[in-house]
Design an enzyme around this catalytic site. Structure first.
Site, PDB file in Angstrom:
ATOM      1  N   HIS A 168      -3.271 -31.653 -16.326  1.00  0.00           N
ATOM      2  CA  HIS A 168      -3.336 -32.964 -17.000  1.00  0.00           C
ATOM      3  C   HIS A 168      -4.740 -33.557 -17.053  1.00  0.00           C
ATOM      4  O   HIS A 168      -5.442 -33.570 -16.049  1.00  0.00           O
ATOM      5  CB  HIS A 168      -2.469 -33.977 -16.243  1.00  0.00           C
ATOM      6  CG  HIS A 168      -1.045 -33.538 -16.134  1.00  0.00           C
ATOM      7  ND1 HIS A 168      -0.116 -34.257 -15.436  1.00  0.00           N
ATOM      8  CD2 HIS A 168      -0.396 -32.476 -16.642  1.00  0.00           C
ATOM      9  CE1 HIS A 168       1.052 -33.636 -15.512  1.00  0.00           C
ATOM     10  NE2 HIS A 168       0.910 -32.548 -16.236  1.00  0.00           N
TER      11      HIS A 168
ATOM     12  N   CYS B 293      -0.247 -25.548  -7.753  1.00  0.00           N
ATOM     13  CA  CYS B 293      -0.637 -26.710  -8.551  1.00  0.00           C
ATOM     14  C   CYS B 293      -1.222 -27.775  -7.635  1.00  0.00           C
ATOM     15  O   CYS B 293      -0.503 -28.351  -6.809  1.00  0.00           O
ATOM     16  CB  CYS B 293       0.585 -27.232  -9.310  1.00  0.00           C
ATOM     17  SG  CYS B 293       0.264 -28.766 -10.195  1.00  0.00           S
TER      18      CYS B 293
HETATM   19  C1  DNO Z   1       3.494 -30.621 -16.001  1.00  0.00           C
HETATM   20  C2  DNO Z   1       3.722 -29.201 -15.769  1.00  0.00           C
HETATM   21  C3  DNO Z   1       5.186 -28.914 -15.482  1.00  0.00           C
HETATM   22  C4  DNO Z   1       5.400 -27.438 -15.433  1.00  0.00           C
HETATM   23  C5  DNO Z   1       6.781 -27.049 -15.073  1.00  0.00           C
HETATM   24  C6  DNO Z   1       6.830 -25.574 -14.794  1.00  0.00           C
HETATM   25  O1  DNO Z   1       2.619 -30.967 -16.693  1.00  0.00           O
HETATM   26  O2  DNO Z   1       2.924 -28.722 -14.774  1.00  0.00           O
HETATM   27  O3  DNO Z   1       5.950 -29.476 -16.477  1.00  0.00           O
HETATM   28  O4  DNO Z   1       5.150 -26.895 -16.686  1.00  0.00           O
HETATM   29  O5  DNO Z   1       7.248 -27.742 -13.982  1.00  0.00           O
HETATM   30  O6  DNO Z   1       8.117 -25.147 -14.946  1.00  0.00           O
END
Ligand code: DNO
Length: 352
Positions: free
Chosen positions: A312, A237
């Site tokens: 996001h 991420c």
């Molecule tokens: C936020 C997401 C996180 C993700 C969790 C995975 O937007 O990237 O909430 O879904 O951390 O478990």
């Protein structure tokens, strides 16, 4: 890469039909939202979700998340029954041929921000994390909840949970509890062909005095060594790891990608605002601190064929919805990422 979009099921204001109209959209990232954390997901519910997604002309590419019960993270004796349920869930996901599962191991709080509607100069709003604001927040007395969280506790239980972590679980203990969990679930994932992809901590540093360990290259390396299997992988991420300027996200992506451990990519841009503070921005590289082109270039280099989703987005064009998860800005993000991918691909063909 396979372009995907997160969809929060029947309560999501964005219909699957709209998602399908985003150019190049192939898959959906979703979950079962009405099963309490810690209980096993029934095959029937999973198949029902899969069927809905496929009827809309899309593929159910990733389950995000199967949440991990706090007792597992705390290493309590009751963890074994929750782990057994988690194994059952993985088996059922395997039966439904779900290729990838994303989850996290953050104590109490999933992703955390100090404000969800910070106004940017162009009039759009975005999520922001300001360390000074967070330092003054007291999760025990204050109201704190974010729309993307899958929690296993009520607000009242939060207080006790935080205390339990503070008394019993430091970083090393959390590693031990993670190792116990991984050693119990990865063999099942291997057996049923489901790739597990842990999500990094967001932000990648301790908040409210709670331990956080999935934060940087060294720790990701330690994580994959807990159980040496291609099924024990990562969600890379960019917005989470990239929030720490010491993390060279493209380099990390290349490193773990070459090891075959990257099973899912979240592409989001953020702008560093000083130590431990950042604002989320539009995906375009020039809008934030991350080089999105470089990320796509690395994905080509590692021959990445797995799922990626625009993470996001801002709220634009008057859209009301789940902060970070509106339709418009994420759709722009997908189109942009697809554009970078096409340009890089054609450029490479031309050179060969
Ligand atoms: C936020 C997401 C996180 C993700 C969790 C995975 O937007 O990237 O909430 O879904 O951390 O478990």
């Amino acid at each position: 890469m396979e372009m995907t979009f997160r969809w929060f099921g029947k309560d999501d204001p964005i219909p699957l039909e709209y998602i399908r109209q985003i150019p190049g959209m192939k898959g959906i990232v979703s979950a079962i939202y009405d099963v309490p954390v810690g209980e096993a997901w029934q095959l029937e519910k999973i198949l029902d979700l899969k069927n809905k997604v496929e009827t809309a002309g899309l593929k159910l590419s990733v389950i995000e998340s199967v949440p991990v019960h706090e007792d597992i993270k705390l290493g309590k004796p009751t963890r074994d029954k929750y782990i057994e349920n988690y194994q059952k869930t993985i088996r059922n996901l395997g039966k439904a041929r779900i290729p990838v599962v994303c989850y996290n191991f953050m104590p109490v709080f999933d992703w955390t921000r100090s404000q969800l509607d910070y106004r940017l100069p162009d009039g759009s709003t975005a999520l922001i994390f300001e360390d000074e604001v967070i330092q003054q927040m007291d999760p025990i007395s204050g109201e704190l909840s974010l729309p993307g969280w899958d929690t296993s506790y009520s607000k009242d239980e939060m207080k006790d949970l935080i205390k339990e972590y503070k008394n019993n679980v430091n970083e090393e203990k959390l590693w031990e509890n993670l190792e116990y969990f991984i050693k119990s679930i990865i063999p099942v994932a291997e057996e049923v062909n489901v790739k597990m992809a842990i999500h990094p901590d967001d932000p990648p540093w301790s908040i409210f005095g709670l331990p956080r360990i999935i934060t940087n290259k060294e720790n990701l390396e330690r994580f994959i060594s807990l159980y040496d299997s291609p099924f024990n992988g990562l969600t890379m991420c960019s917005g989470s790891l990239g929030a720490d300027p010491n993390n060279d996200f493209p380099e990390m992506l290349r490193y773990f990608g070459k090891k075959g451990r990257v099973h899912f990519v979240h592409a989001r841009n953020i702008k560093h605002l000083g130590a431990k503070s950042f604002q989320e921005s539009a995906h375009l590289s020039s809008e934030g601190s991350l080089d999105m082109y470089e990320i796509i270039r690395v994905l080509h280099d590692i021959d990445y064929t797995g799922p990626i989703r625009p993470d996001h987005g801002r709220m634009i064009w008057g859209e009301q919805g789940r902060p970070g998860y509106g339709l418009y800005d994420r759709a722009l993000g997908a189109a942009y990422l697809n554009g970078l991918w096409e340009a890089e691909e054609k450029n490479r063909k031309r050179k060969n």
